[in-house]
Design an enzyme around this catalytic site. Structure first.
Site, PDB file in Angstrom:
ATOM      1  N   GLU A  67       0.698  -1.143   0.000  1.00 38.71           N
ATOM      2  CA  GLU A  67       0.000   0.000   0.000  1.00 38.71           C
ATOM      3  C   GLU A  67       0.765   1.252   0.000  1.00 38.71           C
ATOM      4  O   GLU A  67       0.524   2.100  -0.804  1.00 38.71           O
ATOM      5  CB  GLU A  67      -1.065  -0.111   0.928  1.00 38.71           C
ATOM      6  CG  GLU A  67      -1.279  -0.242   2.326  1.00 38.71           C
ATOM      7  CD  GLU A  67      -0.474  -0.416   3.421  1.00 38.71           C
ATOM      8  OE1 GLU A  67       0.427   0.383   3.599  1.00 38.71           O
ATOM      9  OE2 GLU A  67      -0.756  -1.335   4.116  1.00 38.71           O
ATOM     10  N   THR A  68       1.705   1.417   0.778  1.00 43.63           N
ATOM     11  CA  THR A  68       2.424   2.676   0.764  1.00 43.63           C
ATOM     12  C   THR A  68       3.788   2.556   0.088  1.00 43.63           C
ATOM     13  O   THR A  68       4.474   1.565   0.257  1.00 43.63           O
ATOM     14  CB  THR A  68       2.620   3.162   2.203  1.00 43.63           C
ATOM     15  OG1 THR A  68       1.350   3.252   2.830  1.00 43.63           O
ATOM     16  CG2 THR A  68       3.320   4.494   2.248  1.00 43.63           C
ATOM     17  N   ILE A  69       4.169   3.563  -0.674  1.00 43.92           N
ATOM     18  CA  ILE A  69       5.547   3.676  -1.149  1.00 43.92           C
ATOM     19  C   ILE A  69       6.118   4.970  -0.574  1.00 43.92           C
ATOM     20  O   ILE A  69       5.397   5.954  -0.388  1.00 43.92           O
ATOM     21  CB  ILE A  69       5.674   3.665  -2.690  1.00 43.92           C
ATOM     22  CG1 ILE A  69       4.981   4.888  -3.338  1.00 43.92           C
ATOM     23  CG2 ILE A  69       5.142   2.374  -3.274  1.00 43.92           C
ATOM     24  CD1 ILE A  69       5.907   6.009  -3.631  1.00 43.92           C
ATOM     25  N   SER A 128       0.079   6.341  -1.079  1.00 39.91           N
ATOM     26  CA  SER A 128      -0.513   5.068  -0.672  1.00 39.91           C
ATOM     27  C   SER A 128      -1.925   4.927  -1.203  1.00 39.91           C
ATOM     28  O   SER A 128      -2.657   5.905  -1.319  1.00 39.91           O
ATOM     29  CB  SER A 128      -0.543   4.969   0.858  1.00 39.91           C
ATOM     30  OG  SER A 128      -1.172   3.785   1.277  1.00 39.91           O
ATOM     31  N   MET A 136       7.343   3.337   6.068  1.00 36.82           N
ATOM     32  CA  MET A 136       6.036   2.841   5.649  1.00 36.82           C
ATOM     33  C   MET A 136       5.494   1.860   6.689  1.00 36.82           C
ATOM     34  O   MET A 136       6.246   1.236   7.416  1.00 36.82           O
ATOM     35  CB  MET A 136       6.161   2.130   4.302  1.00 36.82           C
ATOM     36  CG  MET A 136       6.692   2.996   3.178  1.00 36.82           C
ATOM     37  SD  MET A 136       7.134   2.014   1.719  1.00 36.82           S
ATOM     38  CE  MET A 136       8.694   1.286   2.248  1.00 36.82           C
TER      39      MET A 136
END
Length: 408
Positions: free
Chosen positions: A231-233, A250, A313
């Site tokens: 989901e998150t970068i 995200s 993250m």
């Protein structure tokens, strides 16, 4: 596009060109991502657009080392490169998204897309050991990281010893206090009942700090009263001129909503999960309201100059990861990669905490004796960071994820 217009030296088309090339020609899937992808096949199979985009033959996820292509997103990026953000916000891409959402019972309209615009905000900061730590304001959870840092600032953590039971206990207890305030008070800044800076006021933070029992874990922590009435970068980048960027994005959960508008090549985000239907709650869903979210790119300055662009993250692990990374750097004098690699603690809720395996048994036993319910495993976040040196840069990447540190 907004960042490029304000600060960039490349055109939008130039910035998108490498991504278009990778999407068109493919890339070998890295091991950690392959495992996470494999764990979400069931979700992707539930949506025709998602299965066509992200599953091989609509059935399976790619294996580690297997090449993966996404020509649909390459085409979408080309459209944005040619027509600008309007291709998404009111244009052909927006039309596909709206149609897909409405077919699935959602309420998104093309006017909603047209009316969207990015906003520039003033970051919030606290002083810590001669450095200025910066986070974005609500509706994110960056203020929790700042409150944790300010609670811990006057405590002699170095004397306790890195990752000792006493040290980890104080991190966990500070997190409980900050997250109690986060859950009670933080929402879209346009709907807050008071000034969020009140959560960082000296007298308020001192009151919260005084609630920490140095020998016993708190079973329940109530929010304070900061106002008058999780989901998150992540990317951190620096250039030869000394500019530094801390950037996070995200879709919330591994594949967001699990919905792909056919032909677009990208999943729709799931950030509405930050809303609640509870009457009177600061994050109760409402028109033109942003949900509470977890995204917190971090930044540190020293005497007004850029020092560190960093992020960790991992949902509610982010403020906990920010705090531990900064303590490793600024209190214990670790180099950047050491600070990222060091074992972490994660508070899960109540008295439940999880410790990474390298933390020894005697520390675990002492934490049990202090009232913590100790376990192992789970996610401890993924950090990326760039540190400005007297001459040049240092970069670090978390081995818990598939990131990398590179310079040229």
């Amino acid at each position: 596009a907004a960042l490029l217009e304000e600060y960039g030296t490349l055109s939008l088309a130039e910035a998108l060109a490498p991504a278009i090339d990778i999407a068109e020609n493919g890339f070998p899937v890295s091991p950690i991502i392959a495992g996470q992808w494999r764990g979400n096949v069931r979700i992707l199979r539930q949506d025709p657009g998602a299965s066509a985009t992200y599953l091989i033959d609509g059935e399976r996820s790619p294996e580690a080392g297997e090449w993966f292509r996404n020509p649909d997103i390459a085409a979408s990026f080309r459209m944005v490169a040619e027509d600008g953000p309007e291709a998404m916000y009111g244009g052909p891409l927006g039309e596909k998204i709206v149609q897909t959402v409405q077919e699935q019972g959602g309420f998104l309209t093309l006017d909603d897309m047209r009316n969207h615009s990015p906003e520039w905000v003033e970051p919030m900061s606290v002083d810590f050991h001669g450095y200025q730590v910066w986070e974005l304001p609500p509706a994110g959870q960056g203020i929790a990281a700042l409150e944790m840092m300010k609670i811990l600032d006057p405590i002699d953590l170095e004397a306790m010893g890195h990752n000792s039971a006493e040290y980890l206990h104080h991190i966990v207890e500070a997190k409980k206090l900050a997250f109690a305030d986060l859950a009670k008070f933080v929402s879209d800044r346009d709907h807050l009942e008071g000034d969020p800076r009140a959560l960082l006021a000296d007298n308020y933070v001192a009151e919260r700090r005084n609630l920490i029992d140095p020998r016993r874990a708190a079973v329940r922590v109530d929010p304070g009263r900061p106002f008058d009435s999780g989901e998150t970068i992540y990317l951190s980048v620096a250039d030869e001129q000394g500019n530094m960027v801390s950037f996070i994005n995200s879709v919330f959960e591994y594949f967001g909503s699990g919905v792909v508008a056919p032909g677009t090549g990208f999943v729709l985000q799931n950030r509405g999960a930050g809303f609640t239907l509870e009457d009177g709650h600061p994050n109760q869903i409402a028109p033109r309201k942003r949900p509470f979210h977890t995204l917190i790119p971090g930044f540190v300055t020293k005497d007004g100059d850029p020092f560190l662009a960093f992020g960790v993250m991992g949902g509610s692990m982010q403020p906990q990861g920010h705090t531990q990374l900064l303590l490793n750097l600024l209190v214990f004098g670790m180099d950047l990669q050491e600070a990222i690699d060091a074992p972490r603690v994660r508070h899960l809720g109540g008295t439940r905490i999880s410790l990474e395996a390298p933390i020894p048994d005697d520390v675990r036993l002492r934490l049990w004796e202090m009232g913590h319910t100790v376990s192992s495993g789970g996610s401890f976040g993924g950090a990326q960071a760039v540190l400005r040196l007297t001459r040049g840069w240092a970069a670090g990447s978390d081995p818990r994820k598939d990131g990398m540190a590179a310079g040229h």
